[in-house]
Design an enzyme around this catalytic site. Structure first.
Site, short mmCIF file in Angstrom:
data_model
loop_
_atom_site.label_atom_id
_atom_site.label_comp_id
_atom_site.label_asym_id
_atom_site.label_seq_id
_atom_site.Cartn_x
_atom_site.Cartn_y
_atom_site.Cartn_z
N GLY A 132 -20.74 9.64 48.42
CA GLY A 132 -19.38 9.18 48.60
C GLY A 132 -19.16 8.93 50.08
O GLY A 132 -20.11 8.75 50.85
N ARG A 133 -17.92 8.95 50.52
CA ARG A 133 -17.64 8.78 51.95
C ARG A 133 -17.62 10.10 52.71
O ARG A 133 -17.61 10.10 53.94
CB ARG A 133 -16.32 8.03 52.15
CG ARG A 133 -16.48 6.54 51.93
CD ARG A 133 -15.22 5.75 52.25
NE ARG A 133 -14.11 6.18 51.43
CZ ARG A 133 -13.01 6.82 51.89
NH1 ARG A 133 -12.86 7.08 53.15
NH2 ARG A 133 -12.05 7.17 51.05
N GLU B 213 -19.88 10.71 55.83
CA GLU B 213 -19.55 10.02 57.08
C GLU B 213 -18.92 10.96 58.09
O GLU B 213 -19.20 10.87 59.28
CB GLU B 213 -18.54 8.89 56.84
CG GLU B 213 -19.04 7.73 56.06
CD GLU B 213 -17.91 6.73 55.77
OE1 GLU B 213 -16.80 6.86 56.33
OE2 GLU B 213 -18.15 5.83 54.95
N CYS C 189 -27.28 9.36 47.13
CA CYS C 189 -26.45 8.26 47.61
C CYS C 189 -26.28 8.30 49.13
O CYS C 189 -27.24 8.24 49.87
CB CYS C 189 -25.11 8.28 46.86
SG CYS C 189 -24.26 6.70 46.84
N HIS C 190 -25.04 8.42 49.62
CA HIS C 190 -24.75 8.41 51.05
C HIS C 190 -25.02 9.77 51.72
O HIS C 190 -24.74 9.93 52.91
CB HIS C 190 -23.31 7.99 51.30
CG HIS C 190 -23.07 6.52 51.10
ND1 HIS C 190 -22.92 5.96 49.85
CD2 HIS C 190 -22.99 5.51 51.98
CE1 HIS C 190 -22.73 4.67 49.97
NE2 HIS C 190 -22.76 4.36 51.26
N TYR D 143 -28.75 5.40 48.63
CA TYR D 143 -28.07 4.14 48.34
C TYR D 143 -28.62 3.08 49.28
O TYR D 143 -28.85 3.34 50.46
CB TYR D 143 -26.55 4.32 48.51
CG TYR D 143 -25.77 3.12 48.04
CD1 TYR D 143 -25.76 2.77 46.69
CD2 TYR D 143 -25.05 2.35 48.93
CE1 TYR D 143 -25.05 1.67 46.25
CE2 TYR D 143 -24.33 1.25 48.50
CZ TYR D 143 -24.35 0.90 47.16
OH TYR D 143 -23.64 -0.19 46.72
#
Length: 183
Positions: A85-86, A89, A115-116, A136
């Site tokens: 997800g975000r 970050e 993923c991320h 990802y």
């Protein structure tokens, strides 16, 4: 005594990538702690693939963070899950997180990143250099920049480390991670 697994995340975590591992691990009888920068209710997001060139994002369910990163002693845990997800970050900026993640690799404990999540691994390039992993596709440049080998398979196992592209890969991702935990 039940094995303990740590999930590290924050607001904007992809809902399936935190809920699926959390409940799957509980189902197996593991003790699971979700940690975030702060102990609070976290907002999840739903990433889906529509007719856009990239994924779309919608609000998801809420989930509790049981502890803050500052409260975590990684030596108390047998495995680590890093959802995407975000959240990766910004949670990678928390000074406690790189130390937590580094511990699992240096102690050769099972680590699962989807993923991320690879954005967090960019904070420990010395540990990741030469490792093989997937993530990802948009994360491929970051994976390669830290000296890791990007693998285009949707799921990949490199010794104690399981990585996957995205939430459609969760069944195989968790199957491989649970195998490592049970060794």
């Amino acid at each position: 005594m039940s094995k303990k697994v740590l999930i590290v995340t924050g607001d904007a975590v992809e809902a399936l990538e935190v809920y699926y591992p959390y409940y799957r691990l509980l189902e197996e009888g593991f003790e699971v702690t979700i940690a975030a920068p702060k102990k609070k209710k976290l907002h999840t997001v739903v990433h889906d693939f529509a007719d856009w060139d990239t994924y779309v994002e919608k609000p998801g369910y809420l989930i509790d963070a049981h502890a803050s990163f500052a409260e975590i002693d990684p030596t108390e845990y047998d495995g680590l899950v890093i959802p995407g997800g975000r959240a990766p970050e910004y949670i990678r900026l928390d000074e406690n997180l790189p130390k937590i993640v580094r511990h699992f690799f240096e102690a050769n404990k099972p680590v699962a990143a989807i993923c991320h999540a690879s954005l967090i691994l960019e904070t420990i390039p010395d540990v990741m250099k030469g490792r093989s992993m997937t993530a990802y596709i948009a994360c491929k440049p970051g994976v390669e920049a830290i000296g890791a080998n990007y693998v285009s398979e949707t799921i990949h196992v490199d010794n104690n480390f399981v990585s996957a592209h995205a939430w459609p890969d969760l069944p195989a991702f968790m199957r491989e991670f649970i195998k490592l935990l049970k060794k």
